[in-house]
Design a protein around this motif. Structure first.
Motif, PDB file in Angstrom:
ATOM      1  N   LYS A   4       0.580  -1.453  -0.261  1.00 59.10           N
ATOM      2  CA  LYS A   4      -0.202  -0.309   0.121  1.00 59.10           C
ATOM      3  C   LYS A   4       1.402   1.456  -0.212  1.00 59.10           C
ATOM      4  O   LYS A   4       1.888   1.695   0.809  1.00 59.10           O
ATOM      5  CB  LYS A   4      -1.270   0.024   0.968  1.00 59.10           C
ATOM      6  N   ALA A   5       0.550   2.452  -0.316  1.00 55.89           N
ATOM      7  CA  ALA A   5       0.830   3.368  -0.191  1.00 55.89           C
ATOM      8  C   ALA A   5       0.051   5.085  -0.500  1.00 55.89           C
ATOM      9  O   ALA A   5      -1.173   4.295  -1.243  1.00 55.89           O
ATOM     10  CB  ALA A   5       1.836   3.494  -2.037  1.00 55.89           C
ATOM     11  N   ALA A   6       0.445   5.867   0.003  1.00 60.87           N
ATOM     12  CA  ALA A   6      -0.494   7.040  -0.279  1.00 60.87           C
ATOM     13  C   ALA A   6      -0.160   7.345  -1.521  1.00 60.87           C
ATOM     14  O   ALA A   6       1.366   8.077  -1.683  1.00 60.87           O
ATOM     15  CB  ALA A   6      -0.775   7.496   1.101  1.00 60.87           C
ATOM     16  N   ILE A   7      -1.786   8.088  -2.041  1.00 62.56           N
ATOM     17  CA  ILE A   7       0.026   8.518  -4.017  1.00 62.56           C
ATOM     18  C   ILE A   7      -0.538  10.048  -3.242  1.00 62.56           C
ATOM     19  O   ILE A   7      -2.012  10.555  -3.488  1.00 62.56           O
ATOM     20  CB  ILE A   7      -1.285   8.095  -4.986  1.00 62.56           C
ATOM     21  N   PHE A   8      -0.154  11.307  -3.718  1.00 62.55           N
ATOM     22  CA  PHE A   8       0.075  12.758  -3.587  1.00 62.55           C
ATOM     23  C   PHE A   8      -0.467  12.932  -5.415  1.00 62.55           C
ATOM     24  O   PHE A   8       0.229  12.794  -5.564  1.00 62.55           O
ATOM     25  CB  PHE A   8       1.011  12.736  -2.975  1.00 62.55           C
ATOM     26  N   THR A   9      -1.323  13.225  -5.785  1.00 64.29           N
ATOM     27  CA  THR A   9      -1.435  13.675  -6.770  1.00 64.29           C
ATOM     28  C   THR A   9      -2.009  15.435  -7.026  1.00 64.29           C
ATOM     29  O   THR A   9      -1.434  16.146  -8.286  1.00 64.29           O
ATOM     30  CB  THR A   9      -2.850  13.616  -7.484  1.00 64.29           C
ATOM     31  N   LYS A  10      -2.158  16.099  -5.885  1.00 59.56           N
ATOM     32  CA  LYS A  10      -2.604  17.531  -5.963  1.00 59.56           C
ATOM     33  C   LYS A  10      -3.261  17.940  -4.447  1.00 59.56           C
ATOM     34  O   LYS A  10      -3.128  17.956  -4.216  1.00 59.56           O
ATOM     35  CB  LYS A  10      -4.027  17.788  -6.323  1.00 59.56           C
ATOM     36  N   THR A 339      -2.387   5.763  11.151  1.00 59.36           N
ATOM     37  CA  THR A 339      -2.418   4.878  10.264  1.00 59.36           C
ATOM     38  C   THR A 339      -2.169   5.372   9.225  1.00 59.36           C
ATOM     39  O   THR A 339      -2.192   6.694   8.788  1.00 59.36           O
ATOM     40  CB  THR A 339      -3.494   3.300  10.545  1.00 59.36           C
ATOM     41  N   LEU A 340      -1.794   4.259   7.688  1.00 56.72           N
ATOM     42  CA  LEU A 340      -1.347   5.284   6.826  1.00 56.72           C
ATOM     43  C   LEU A 340      -3.302   5.276   5.648  1.00 56.72           C
ATOM     44  O   LEU A 340      -3.208   6.450   5.587  1.00 56.72           O
ATOM     45  CB  LEU A 340      -0.994   3.960   5.534  1.00 56.72           C
ATOM     46  N   ASN A 341      -4.147   5.501   6.555  1.00 60.26           N
ATOM     47  CA  ASN A 341      -5.238   4.931   5.790  1.00 60.26           C
ATOM     48  C   ASN A 341      -5.603   6.368   6.526  1.00 60.26           C
ATOM     49  O   ASN A 341      -6.311   7.666   5.823  1.00 60.26           O
ATOM     50  CB  ASN A 341      -6.947   4.161   6.446  1.00 60.26           C
ATOM     51  N   GLN A 342      -4.788   7.267   7.984  1.00 59.11           N
ATOM     52  CA  GLN A 342      -5.195   8.561   8.424  1.00 59.11           C
ATOM     53  C   GLN A 342      -4.703   9.450   8.232  1.00 59.11           C
ATOM     54  O   GLN A 342      -4.356  10.739   9.269  1.00 59.11           O
ATOM     55  CB  GLN A 342      -5.649   7.943   9.909  1.00 59.11           C
ATOM     56  N   ILE A 343      -3.608   9.253   6.992  1.00 55.94           N
ATOM     57  CA  ILE A 343      -2.671  10.573   6.493  1.00 55.94           C
ATOM     58  C   ILE A 343      -2.695  11.897   6.021  1.00 55.94           C
ATOM     59  O   ILE A 343      -2.672  13.074   6.865  1.00 55.94           O
ATOM     60  CB  ILE A 343      -1.591   9.983   5.277  1.00 55.94           C
ATOM     61  N   ASP A 344      -4.015  11.759   6.012  1.00 58.17           N
ATOM     62  CA  ASP A 344      -4.382  13.297   5.505  1.00 58.17           C
ATOM     63  C   ASP A 344      -5.040  14.100   6.466  1.00 58.17           C
ATOM     64  O   ASP A 344      -4.582  15.098   6.777  1.00 58.17           O
ATOM     65  CB  ASP A 344      -6.286  13.542   4.813  1.00 58.17           C
TER      66      ASP A 344
END
Length: 362
Positions: A4-10, A339-344
């Motif tokens: 899994k990875a957190a993807i930053f686009t904007k 967690t990664l799901n809470q990154i925002d």
């Protein structure tokens, strides 16, 4: 296999959690299982859009620790010669030296021209440092160091950014035994700069910030005096206070780790004659500030700018932590875990200045 990875686009948009295939490990490569990835101030600048990336999908983040998941067949030891095996905990720089530009050829690898110019691409995603993912790939010819067993992941995760950067920066600023140091900013870099300055022999460390909880932390990490911006609201008041604390002379070294160039003219006014001003936090392009050249000239001041460090600093950083693990409360520096799901949410709280360091735990 995938990870899994957190993807930053904007800028300021939610990150997408995506499954990506793992890279094939080359004979001189290492696949790392990331255990902890922190949110550094520069990551927040990227998230804001202040530090622009090329269009596309990116994995950002850089301050991290991990363990060997898969070891290339040619790798038998770390960069200091210690035996290295699958499962060993490791730390490593988040950047690569090209070894071929004029800076590298002169031995100034920390100023490598190509260090971050061309990010790696994997499965359609740019690995722009790449900490916010379950796995991280160390390409061939990278530096890697085994973590001493007595140091926790929470202690070592800032080594490859905040801690190594301030060690290298204060060395480049020629901090000497008995010097007075002023630190503008008490975030992660500022707290480490406080402890490192004391460890290098600074007689007096003065820390400036607006958050009481950060100033309290600075005191726990060795500052002699703190200045709260909400109590001394004007530049003149703060300059006067610095003079009072330095017998009227000013500081030998002033360190900027706020991330705003607006503090630079004020910081330079805090220097004594022949003082050194160390700039490490103001990384956003096109932000401008005015300085008074005559003050620089007649004060015989030096300005030192640092963005990264040499790889030999990492063993020094690990040794610093080992020697001071009972002296300073390093366990308090990572104040929030997600967690990664809470990154925002982690980025939002970090932006608001409510944490010293937030960490993503895998």
């Amino acid at each position: 296999m995938t990870g899994k990875a957190a993807i930053f686009t904007k800028a300021r948009e939610p990150m997408e959690i995506r499954e990506l295939p793992l890279p094939e490990v080359e004979p001189n490569g290492i696949l790392v299982k990331v255990t902890l990835a922190n949110i550094c101030g520069s990551d927040i600048h990227i998230w804001h859009g202040d530090t622009p990336l090329r269009p596309g999908a990116h994995i950002i983040g850089h301050e991290m620790a991990g363990k060997v998941h898969e070891l290339g067949e040619n790798i038998k030891s770390d960069s200091s010669g210690l035996p290295l095996s699958v499962g060993d905990r490791i730390i490593y720089p988040y950047f690569y030296f090209c070894g071929r530009c004029y800076a590298c050829l002169k031995g100034e690898r920390a100023a490598c021209i190509n260090m971050m110019r061309n990010p790696a691409e994997h499965a359609g995603v740019y690995i722009s440092m790449g900490a916010y993912a379950e796995y991280y790939y160390l390409r061939p010819n990278h530096y890697v160091f085994k973590v001493p067993q007595q140091l926790s992941d929470e202690m070592v995760s800032p080594v490859n950014c905040a801690l190594s950067q301030v060690i290298y920066g204060l060395q480049k600023a020629h901090l000497q035994f008995g010097d007075t140091v002023v630190i503008q900013g008490a975030g992660g870099l500022g707290i480490y700069a406080t402890a490192v300055a004391r460890d290098m022999g600074a007689a007096k460390v003065i820390v400036i910030d607006k958050y009481p909880e950060r100033l309290k932390m600075a005191t726990e990490f060795g500052s002699n005096h703190v200045i709260n911006l909400t109590e001394l609201e004007t530049e003149e008041a703060r300059i006067k206070r610095i003079r009072e604390l330095t017998n009227g002379w000013g500081a030998d070294v002033v360190v900027e780790v706020v991330g705003s160039p607006q503090v630079i003219p004020e910081g330079m006014r805090m220097l004594k004659n022949c003082g050194r001003y160390l700039v490490m936090g103001s990384i956003n392009p096109k932000q401008m500030v005015s300085i008074e050249p005559a003050r620089l000239i007649f004060g015989r001041h030096s300005i030192i700018a640092i963005a990264t460090y040499e790889p030999w600093v990492i063993p020094q950083a690990l040794d610093f932590l080992d020697r001071n693990k009972e002296r300073y409360p390093f366990d308090k520096l990572i104040s929030h875990k997600f967690t990664l799901n809470q990154i925002d949410e982690a980025f939002r709280l970090s932006e608001e200045g409510k944490v010293v360091r937030a960490a993503i735990v895998f």
